[in-house]
Enzyme design. Structure first.
Site, PDB file in Angstrom:
ATOM      1  N   GLN A  50       5.806   7.228  15.949  1.00 36.95           N
ATOM      2  CA  GLN A  50       4.772   7.137  14.911  1.00 36.95           C
ATOM      3  C   GLN A  50       3.803   5.998  15.204  1.00 36.95           C
ATOM      4  O   GLN A  50       2.594   6.127  15.016  1.00 36.95           O
ATOM      5  CB  GLN A  50       5.480   6.884  13.576  1.00 36.95           C
ATOM      6  CG  GLN A  50       4.609   6.908  12.360  1.00 36.95           C
ATOM      7  CD  GLN A  50       5.447   6.542  11.137  1.00 36.95           C
ATOM      8  OE1 GLN A  50       6.155   5.541  11.144  1.00 36.95           O
ATOM      9  NE2 GLN A  50       5.389   7.359  10.119  1.00 36.95           N
TER      10      GLN A  50
ATOM     11  N   ALA B 165      -7.891  13.058   2.314  1.00 41.95           N
ATOM     12  CA  ALA B 165      -8.886  14.116   2.450  1.00 41.95           C
ATOM     13  C   ALA B 165      -8.451  15.307   1.593  1.00 41.95           C
ATOM     14  O   ALA B 165      -7.311  15.388   1.150  1.00 41.95           O
ATOM     15  CB  ALA B 165      -8.981  14.518   3.912  1.00 41.95           C
TER      16      ALA B 165
ATOM     17  N   GLU C  40       0.831  -1.211   0.000  1.00 35.09           N
ATOM     18  CA  GLU C  40       0.000   0.000   0.000  1.00 35.09           C
ATOM     19  C   GLU C  40       0.864   1.258   0.000  1.00 35.09           C
ATOM     20  O   GLU C  40       1.841   1.353   0.740  1.00 35.09           O
ATOM     21  CB  GLU C  40      -0.892  -0.015   1.244  1.00 35.09           C
ATOM     22  CG  GLU C  40      -1.809   1.184   1.321  1.00 35.09           C
ATOM     23  CD  GLU C  40      -2.856   1.029   2.411  1.00 35.09           C
ATOM     24  OE1 GLU C  40      -3.530  -0.015   2.441  1.00 35.09           O
ATOM     25  OE2 GLU C  40      -2.976   1.951   3.234  1.00 35.09           O
TER      26      GLU C  40
ATOM     27  N   PHE D 143      -0.368   5.985  15.301  1.00 30.57           N
ATOM     28  CA  PHE D 143      -1.209   5.129  14.443  1.00 30.57           C
ATOM     29  C   PHE D 143      -2.180   4.298  15.268  1.00 30.57           C
ATOM     30  O   PHE D 143      -3.356   4.222  14.952  1.00 30.57           O
ATOM     31  CB  PHE D 143      -0.354   4.182  13.603  1.00 30.57           C
ATOM     32  CG  PHE D 143       0.303   4.849  12.424  1.00 30.57           C
ATOM     33  CD1 PHE D 143      -0.318   5.881  11.750  1.00 30.57           C
ATOM     34  CD2 PHE D 143       1.551   4.429  11.987  1.00 30.57           C
ATOM     35  CE1 PHE D 143       0.283   6.504  10.666  1.00 30.57           C
ATOM     36  CE2 PHE D 143       2.162   5.035  10.900  1.00 30.57           C
ATOM     37  CZ  PHE D 143       1.534   6.081  10.244  1.00 30.57           C
TER      38      PHE D 143
ATOM     39  N   ASP E 126     -12.728   9.088   7.099  1.00 26.40           N
ATOM     40  CA  ASP E 126     -12.935   9.762   8.386  1.00 26.40           C
ATOM     41  C   ASP E 126     -13.220  11.239   8.149  1.00 26.40           C
ATOM     42  O   ASP E 126     -12.520  11.886   7.381  1.00 26.40           O
ATOM     43  CB  ASP E 126     -11.688   9.609   9.270  1.00 26.40           C
ATOM     44  CG  ASP E 126     -11.549   8.173   9.751  1.00 26.40           C
ATOM     45  OD1 ASP E 126     -12.554   7.620  10.227  1.00 26.40           O
ATOM     46  OD2 ASP E 126     -10.444   7.615   9.623  1.00 26.40           O
TER      47      ASP E 126
ATOM     48  N   THR F  16      -3.857   4.899  -1.639  1.00 21.36           N
ATOM     49  CA  THR F  16      -4.855   5.423  -0.697  1.00 21.36           C
ATOM     50  C   THR F  16      -5.497   6.699  -1.242  1.00 21.36           C
ATOM     51  O   THR F  16      -5.030   7.311  -2.212  1.00 21.36           O
ATOM     52  CB  THR F  16      -4.240   5.717   0.682  1.00 21.36           C
ATOM     53  OG1 THR F  16      -3.303   6.773   0.542  1.00 21.36           O
ATOM     54  CG2 THR F  16      -3.573   4.485   1.258  1.00 21.36           C
TER      55      THR F  16
END
Ligand code: FAD
Length: 295
Positions: A213, A51, A17, A217, A109, A48
């Site tokens: 990080q 937004a 990904e 997550f 989201d 991906t």
């Protein structure tokens, strides 16, 4: 290639990904990453959907370039939160025209502090998006699932029931949220099978490469870190190289166990970096890690 067909032939599969970079330098670095991972012959790579107003162009552009320039099978993510129906149709028309055959249909989201209300004429949950796609397009459709339950779900049972609805609406495969505890994945798969879900459930694995990080997550996505792994991470909190070494070693063991216990393959959350994923998949291939003994 359609993912349903790829999964029927490539066992175990590996998939990677990536997210669309924000600038040209990021894009150059990403293509170097993809080139480094390409010899591992992923069943597909996924792109991906972010937004913001440029999300559509960035995801479609990257998916198209990976498919056309590198000849890799692509899964384009798409989210419906905050999008009007006409915007979604434009996105899926663009993906179709670009020759993309696979879509991961997600809710997404809402911006921090806002509810996940649908835009006028839009969709509130991924299941509605999946139903629209199944009615109007020929994509192979995937959906997200959560071995440790989605963070907003009232409980595990209602979350599973909504997953059943997504599959009934047309999802042909599922990819899990990242997790570190394989028992959580296998217990979830058993519950999903019991609930009548028959489609492949692809485990999503993220090699830990950064101490701070990973806490960000897991706070966002609700995954848990097994206590013994937490102890080892904490012991290395000020040694970035040691954290990365541990992350690669842990993920290699985790993937070996997943494959030996019957997972169909592994989907890697690469964060656009190749070294960890490359090391892990190379070791899995070198050892035929899905077999009971090394050969
Ligand atoms: P849904 O399936 O709609 O579920 C969201 C919540 O609503 C759950 O709690 C569910 O139980 C509940 N629910 C579902 N249907 C109903 C219903 N009919 N009635 C009442 N409640 C319902 N985000 C991005 O922005 N871009 C990405 O590219 C991206 N890729 C992802 C890839 C994977 C593999 C995964 C696991 C997640 C990804 N996400 C991405 C994050 C995802 O958008 C969030 O986890 C989001 O909060 C939920 O999306 P969903 O599609 O699972 O939503």
């Amino acid at each position: 290639m359609r993912i349903d067909e790829a999964l029927a032939t490539a066992r175990p599969f590996f998939s990677f990904e990536f997210f669309p970079p924000k600038d040209d330098a990021g894009e150059v670095a990403l293509f170097a990453t993809i080139e480094a991972l390409r010899p591992l012959r992923p069943a597909f790579v996924s792109v991906t959907y972010g937004a913001g107003g440029s999300a559509r162009a960035r995801t479609v552009g990257l998916a198209k370039r990976i498919r056309q320039d590198l000849g890799l099978g692509v899964l384009a993510h798409a989210t419906c939160v905050g999008a009007e129906r006409a915007q979604l149709r434009a996105l899926f028309d663009d993906l179709s025209r670009a020759g993309i055959e696979n879509v991961l249909a997600l809710r997404g989201d809402p911006p921090k502090g806002e509810a996940a209300d649908s835009a006028s004429g839009g969709f509130q949950h991924a299941g509605e998006l999946i139903a629209m796609l199944a009615r109007n397009y020929h994509f192979c459709i995937g959906a997200a699932c959560y071995p440790e339950t989605h963070v907003e779900a009232a409980d595990a049972q209602s979350d599973l029931q909504h997953l059943v609805e997504k599959v009934q609406a047309g999802a042909q495969f599922l990819i899990t949220q990242l997790f570190f505890d394989n028992d959580a994945y296998f217990a979830f798969v058993a519950r999903a099978r019991q609930a009548g879900i028959r489609v492949p459930i692809l485990p999503g694995v993220m090699p830990i490469t950064d101490y701070r990080q990973i806490d960000r997550f897991i706070a966002m996505c609700g995954a848990s870190i097994p206590p013994k792994l937490r102890v080892e991470l904490d012991a290395r909190r000020d040694e970035p190289g040691a954290v990365e070494d541990l992350g690669v070693a842990y993920a290699t063991l985790q993937c070996t166990d997943l494959l030996r216990r019957g997972a169909p393959g592994v989907h890697f959350y690469t964060l656009n970096r190749s070294p960890a994923t490359r090391a892990i998949v190379s070791a899995l291939l070198a050892a035929s890690a899905w077999r009971a003994s090394f050969s």
